[in-house]
Design an enzyme around this catalytic site. Structure first.
Site, PDB file in Angstrom:
ATOM      1  N   HIS A 201     -21.897   5.412 -45.240  1.00  0.00           N
ATOM      2  CA  HIS A 201     -21.705   6.854 -45.035  1.00  0.00           C
ATOM      3  C   HIS A 201     -23.080   7.503 -44.850  1.00  0.00           C
ATOM      4  CE1 HIS A 201     -17.377   7.424 -45.509  1.00  0.00           C
ATOM      5  NE2 HIS A 201     -17.425   6.435 -46.397  1.00  0.00           N
ATOM      6  N   ARG A 233     -32.851  -0.293 -28.655  1.00  0.00           N
ATOM      7  CA  ARG A 233     -34.162   0.307 -28.963  1.00  0.00           C
ATOM      8  C   ARG A 233     -34.197   0.952 -30.342  1.00  0.00           C
ATOM      9  NH1 ARG A 233     -33.836   2.054 -23.468  1.00  0.00           N
ATOM     10  NH2 ARG A 233     -35.085   0.691 -22.142  1.00  0.00           N
ATOM     11  N   ASP A 254      -8.474  -4.440 -39.670  1.00  0.00           N
ATOM     12  CA  ASP A 254      -7.143  -3.966 -39.265  1.00  0.00           C
ATOM     13  C   ASP A 254      -7.009  -3.816 -37.759  1.00  0.00           C
ATOM     14  OD1 ASP A 254      -8.767  -1.741 -38.921  1.00  0.00           O
ATOM     15  OD2 ASP A 254      -7.407  -0.329 -39.920  1.00  0.00           O
ATOM     16  N   ASP A 280      -9.921  -1.293 -47.156  1.00  0.00           N
ATOM     17  CA  ASP A 280     -10.134   0.156 -47.235  1.00  0.00           C
ATOM     18  C   ASP A 280      -8.762   0.831 -47.304  1.00  0.00           C
ATOM     19  OD1 ASP A 280     -11.395   2.611 -47.409  1.00  0.00           O
ATOM     20  OD2 ASP A 280     -12.119   2.642 -45.342  1.00  0.00           O
ATOM     21  N   GLY A 315      -9.424   5.969 -43.904  1.00  0.00           N
ATOM     22  CA  GLY A 315      -9.074   4.686 -44.489  1.00  0.00           C
ATOM     23  C   GLY A 315      -7.943   4.032 -43.717  1.00  0.00           C
TER      24      GLY A 315
END
Length: 392
Positions: A201, A233, A254, A280, A315
């Site tokens: 995150h 790069r 998934d 998740d 999720g």
């Protein structure tokens, strides 16, 4: 002494496959492995036996979210074995100190008084408050903080750290963004107290991600999702994770969160021993299409994944048995590699000695799968846990 003999199935070992094979369990451990099927035993031909799945990143299942309070964690633990999960890290989104305290208390109670018919409750995975708001995904903006900033809103980052400090044995993985003010200094402190630091995150560039790894991060939260991408790069956080042998990375398997080609690339770069398949999964996992559930108190809708009302991906609705099938059937991974991704690597990374493998002396946490990779039985410490209901 109780003895259980499973014979005739294809048994997936860490380095080879017994097809058919026989496995003997006594007092919760595997005591014998042999090729060929024993005569007169229940015939398990056409089935597979793999180590119990270990999900290091799961928020909930079948209508229960880890932050719901009360018996939510215990309910998740009770329901996960029907999907082949024998151990899991209850996972939070960024939340208030009170909600974090309630979840960690529930985890402590579940770990102190384990239910033998439930999945093992491991220390929590906190998708913590210390993330970058620009890469928050479905994390609630109102709960995002810097670790040492002055009080902002109704609580400070320090209050979250105080809750972690009060429940150290029950906090396993802590996800944070290394570029956030104060986080680089926080990483060694968390590591010193026995926590596993994960980067994710995050808007970190390559150099900032490398600095987080140098400070002690050894885990990456849902690789590719909500982090700076790989560019030739500017390698970004993805590049830093892929090249760092010391970092094990989660991937949501998934087919929605990450393209199969990107999963294959990551496993080719790092090997199955450095990648952990995760769900998740949310409270929407195991529910029908268009069902409604919650994630950290906010409503989600079940589609090909979980979505907030504004369309934000929130999720998955994956379960570990479907993830294993996806890896073998859709991705073409060997049974051995899929087992490493779903069981062996998570167990080793979390220090679960004797788990995540089928070997003589190992804990008898096992899953019996049919020819379609659907769970027939789950064994936890050698105790058979029948699925309570079909889940097709």
């Amino acid at each position: 002494m109780t003895t259980t003999r499973l014979s005739g199935a294809t048994i997936v070992l860490p380095d080879r496959v017994l097809a058919p094979g026989t496995l003997v369990i006594e007092d919760g451990r595997i005591v014998e492995l042999s090729p060929a099927a024993a005569r007169g035993e229940r015939d398990l031909r056409g089935h597979f036996i793999v180590p119990g799945f270990i999900d290091v990143h799961v928020h909930g299942v079948e209508g229960h979210d880890s932050l719901d309070g009360g018996r939510a964690v215990a309910e998740i633990a009770r329901r996960l074995p029907r999907f082949g999960v024998t151990a899991f890290c209850p996972t939070s989104v960024a939340c208030t100190p009170q909600d974090l305290r309630d979840m960690l208390r529930a985890i402590r109670e579940a770990r102190e008084r384990p239910d033998p018919s439930s999945a093992r409750v491991l220390p929590a995975h906190l998708e913590s408050n210390f993330i970058n708001p620009e890469f928050k995904g479905a994390q609630p903006l109102a709960c995002i903080r810097a670790p040492r900033e002055a009080r902002e809103g109704d609580f400070s980052g320090q209050e979250i750290l105080d809750e972690i400090a009060a429940s150290r044995p029950d906090v396993g993985i802590v996800t944070l963004a290394p570029e956030v003010d104060g986080v680089l200094e926080l990483i060694p402190e968390l590591v010193r107290h026995g926590h596993r630091v994960s980067i994710g995150h995050s808007a970190a560039n390559y150099e900032q991600a490398r600095a987080g790894i140098a400070a002690g991060a050894r885990h990456a939260t849902h690789l590719f999702n909500r982090m700076t991408p790989l560019h030739h790069r500017e390698p970004g956080m993805v590049g830093a994770v892929l090249e760092s042998e010391e970092v094990a990375a989660e991937i949501v398997c998934d087919g929605v969160h990450v393209h199969p080609a990107a999963i294959r690339t990551a496993v080719a770069a790092k090997g199955a021993s450095r990648i952990m398949a995760i769900t998740d999964g949310t409270a929407g996992s195991g529910l029908a299409q268009e069902s409604r559930a919650t994630l950290g108190g906010r409503t989600i809708t079940v589609r090909d994944a979980a979505y907030l009302d504004d369309g934000t991906l929130a999720g998955s609705v994956l379960t570990m048995d479907r993830g294993f099938e996806f890896l073998v059937r859709r991705m073409g991974f060997s049974l051995i590699d899929a087992t490493h991704l779903c069981s062996t690597t998570p167990a080793r990374e979390l220090g679960l000695h004797g788990s995540g493998v089928i070997a003589t002396g190992a804990l008898a946490d096992l899953v019996l799968l049919d020819e379609h990779f659907r769970v027939v039985e789950t064994y936890i410490s050698g105790v058979r846990v029948m699925p309570e209901q079909p889940h097709h």
